[in-house]
Write an enzyme that holds these catalytic residues in place. Structure first.
Site, PDB file in Angstrom:
ATOM      1  N   CYS A  50      -0.986   8.150 -11.167  1.00 22.28           N
ATOM      2  CA  CYS A  50       0.455   8.326 -10.996  1.00 22.28           C
ATOM      3  C   CYS A  50       0.870   9.635 -11.661  1.00 22.28           C
ATOM      4  O   CYS A  50       0.521   9.898 -12.818  1.00 22.28           O
ATOM      5  CB  CYS A  50       1.186   7.148 -11.630  1.00 22.28           C
ATOM      6  SG  CYS A  50       2.985   7.307 -11.615  1.00 22.28           S
ATOM      7  N   CYS A  53       3.315   8.553 -14.897  1.00 22.53           N
ATOM      8  CA  CYS A  53       2.838   7.867 -16.103  1.00 22.53           C
ATOM      9  C   CYS A  53       1.330   7.954 -16.306  1.00 22.53           C
ATOM     10  O   CYS A  53       0.813   7.450 -17.298  1.00 22.53           O
ATOM     11  CB  CYS A  53       3.282   6.411 -16.096  1.00 22.53           C
ATOM     12  SG  CYS A  53       2.427   5.366 -14.880  1.00 22.53           S
ATOM     13  N   CYS A  68      -2.787  11.260   9.492  1.00 21.88           N
ATOM     14  CA  CYS A  68      -1.335  11.115   9.488  1.00 21.88           C
ATOM     15  C   CYS A  68      -0.620  12.222   8.725  1.00 21.88           C
ATOM     16  O   CYS A  68       0.599  12.343   8.805  1.00 21.88           O
ATOM     17  CB  CYS A  68      -0.945   9.752   8.928  1.00 21.88           C
ATOM     18  SG  CYS A  68      -1.425   9.499   7.203  1.00 21.88           S
ATOM     19  N   CYS A  98       4.377   2.560  -8.316  1.00 26.18           N
ATOM     20  CA  CYS A  98       3.551   2.358  -9.502  1.00 26.18           C
ATOM     21  C   CYS A  98       4.121   1.174 -10.273  1.00 26.18           C
ATOM     22  O   CYS A  98       5.318   1.141 -10.576  1.00 26.18           O
ATOM     23  CB  CYS A  98       3.551   3.614 -10.367  1.00 26.18           C
ATOM     24  SG  CYS A  98       2.697   3.402 -11.948  1.00 26.18           S
ATOM     25  N   CYS A 101       5.610   2.406 -13.952  1.00 20.99           N
ATOM     26  CA  CYS A 101       6.804   3.235 -14.170  1.00 20.99           C
ATOM     27  C   CYS A 101       7.771   3.227 -12.988  1.00 20.99           C
ATOM     28  O   CYS A 101       8.772   3.916 -13.019  1.00 20.99           O
ATOM     29  CB  CYS A 101       6.407   4.668 -14.506  1.00 20.99           C
ATOM     30  SG  CYS A 101       5.702   5.570 -13.104  1.00 20.99           S
ATOM     31  N   HIS A 104       7.950   6.007  -6.918  1.00 15.06           N
ATOM     32  CA  HIS A 104       7.706   5.882  -5.483  1.00 15.06           C
ATOM     33  C   HIS A 104       6.424   6.637  -5.133  1.00 15.06           C
ATOM     34  O   HIS A 104       6.255   7.804  -5.487  1.00 15.06           O
ATOM     35  CB  HIS A 104       8.881   6.473  -4.695  1.00 15.06           C
ATOM     36  CG  HIS A 104       8.634   6.580  -3.227  1.00 15.06           C
ATOM     37  ND1 HIS A 104       8.688   5.497  -2.394  1.00 15.06           N
ATOM     38  CD2 HIS A 104       8.323   7.651  -2.455  1.00 15.06           C
ATOM     39  CE1 HIS A 104       8.422   5.900  -1.151  1.00 15.06           C
ATOM     40  NE2 HIS A 104       8.197   7.205  -1.172  1.00 15.06           N
ATOM     41  N   HIS A 107       4.057   4.339   1.342  1.00 17.45           N
ATOM     42  CA  HIS A 107       4.155   3.057   2.046  1.00 17.45           C
ATOM     43  C   HIS A 107       2.762   2.554   2.395  1.00 17.45           C
ATOM     44  O   HIS A 107       1.815   3.340   2.468  1.00 17.45           O
ATOM     45  CB  HIS A 107       4.991   3.208   3.323  1.00 17.45           C
ATOM     46  CG  HIS A 107       6.425   3.508   3.045  1.00 17.45           C
ATOM     47  ND1 HIS A 107       6.869   4.804   2.845  1.00 17.45           N
ATOM     48  CD2 HIS A 107       7.498   2.704   2.905  1.00 17.45           C
ATOM     49  CE1 HIS A 107       8.178   4.768   2.602  1.00 17.45           C
ATOM     50  NE2 HIS A 107       8.578   3.511   2.635  1.00 17.45           N
ATOM     51  N   ASP A 111      -2.642  -0.758   9.536  1.00 16.15           N
ATOM     52  CA  ASP A 111      -3.439  -0.102  10.579  1.00 16.15           C
ATOM     53  C   ASP A 111      -4.604   0.693   9.993  1.00 16.15           C
ATOM     54  O   ASP A 111      -5.059   1.675  10.565  1.00 16.15           O
ATOM     55  CB  ASP A 111      -2.556   0.803  11.441  1.00 16.15           C
ATOM     56  CG  ASP A 111      -1.865   1.903  10.645  1.00 16.15           C
ATOM     57  OD1 ASP A 111      -2.062   1.988   9.409  1.00 16.15           O
ATOM     58  OD2 ASP A 111      -1.115   2.682  11.252  1.00 16.15           O
ATOM     59  N   ARG A 119      -3.584   0.741   5.188  1.00 15.18           N
ATOM     60  CA  ARG A 119      -3.496   2.197   5.028  1.00 15.18           C
ATOM     61  C   ARG A 119      -2.386   2.480   4.021  1.00 15.18           C
ATOM     62  O   ARG A 119      -1.212   2.380   4.324  1.00 15.18           O
ATOM     63  CB  ARG A 119      -3.190   2.900   6.350  1.00 15.18           C
ATOM     64  CG  ARG A 119      -2.942   4.409   6.177  1.00 15.18           C
ATOM     65  CD  ARG A 119      -2.800   5.136   7.507  1.00 15.18           C
ATOM     66  NE  ARG A 119      -1.785   4.577   8.374  1.00 15.18           N
ATOM     67  CZ  ARG A 119      -0.533   5.044   8.496  1.00 15.18           C
ATOM     68  NH1 ARG A 119      -0.144   6.108   7.812  1.00 15.18           N
ATOM     69  NH2 ARG A 119       0.318   4.471   9.329  1.00 15.18           N
ATOM     70  N   CYS A 121      -0.415   5.004   2.534  1.00 12.76           N
ATOM     71  CA  CYS A 121      -0.019   6.361   2.901  1.00 12.76           C
ATOM     72  C   CYS A 121       0.796   6.916   1.736  1.00 12.76           C
ATOM     73  O   CYS A 121       1.916   6.458   1.483  1.00 12.76           O
ATOM     74  CB  CYS A 121       0.803   6.285   4.186  1.00 12.76           C
ATOM     75  SG  CYS A 121       1.253   7.867   4.869  1.00 12.76           S
TER      76      CYS A 121
END
Length: 132
Positions: A50, A53, A68, A98, A101, A104, A107, A111, A119, A121
């Site tokens: 992360c 943190c 992707c 995470c 902390c 973000h 997602h 698939d 997956r 991503c």
């Protein structure tokens, strides 16, 4: 009142630590443009952490080329990810954060390859890397 003060102090720590773009991704749930992240085409052995943190999140052994435009993993390190329903942008997705902390990361989708079919991503800006 204490929670707002603590949140403000924590927010300032992340503003100081992260670049402006990384802050937008990690703390405001933005998404970096596809095919621009430094870990999209990165294949060195090691562990992805992360960016906020420094907790270990993904092993390079689970990274794969999903095509992707973002680093993709078929599995996270056990117990390191929080899964949150995301209904933004007129979609139904599962946001990954995470667990330590609340940063973000990106997602997770259904698939991906075997053995998990997942997956993860992930935005490169939400990660740091430690080679093994």
């Amino acid at each position: 009142m204490t929670n707002k003060i603590e949140q403000s102090e924590r927010d300032q720590v992340y503003r100081d630590k992260l670049s402006k773009d990384a802050y937008r991704v990690c703390r405001l749930a933005a998404t970096e443009r596809p095919f621009t992240g430094k870990y999209n085409d990165h294949w060195q052995d090691g562990v992805y952490h992360c960016a906020c943190c420094e907790q270990a999140l993904f092993s390079s052994e689970t990274k794969f080329n999903a095509g992707c435009g973002w680093p993709s993993f078929f599995q996270a390190i056990d117990g390191q990810i929080n899964y949150v329903a995301d209904h933004s942008h007129h979609m139904i997705r599962t946001e990954i954060k995470c667990i330590h902390c609340d940063s973000h990361l990106g997602h997770v989708f259904d698939d991906g390859p075997k053995p998990t079919g997942k997956r993860y991503c992930v935005n490169s800006l939400s990660l740091s890397f430690e080679p093994t």
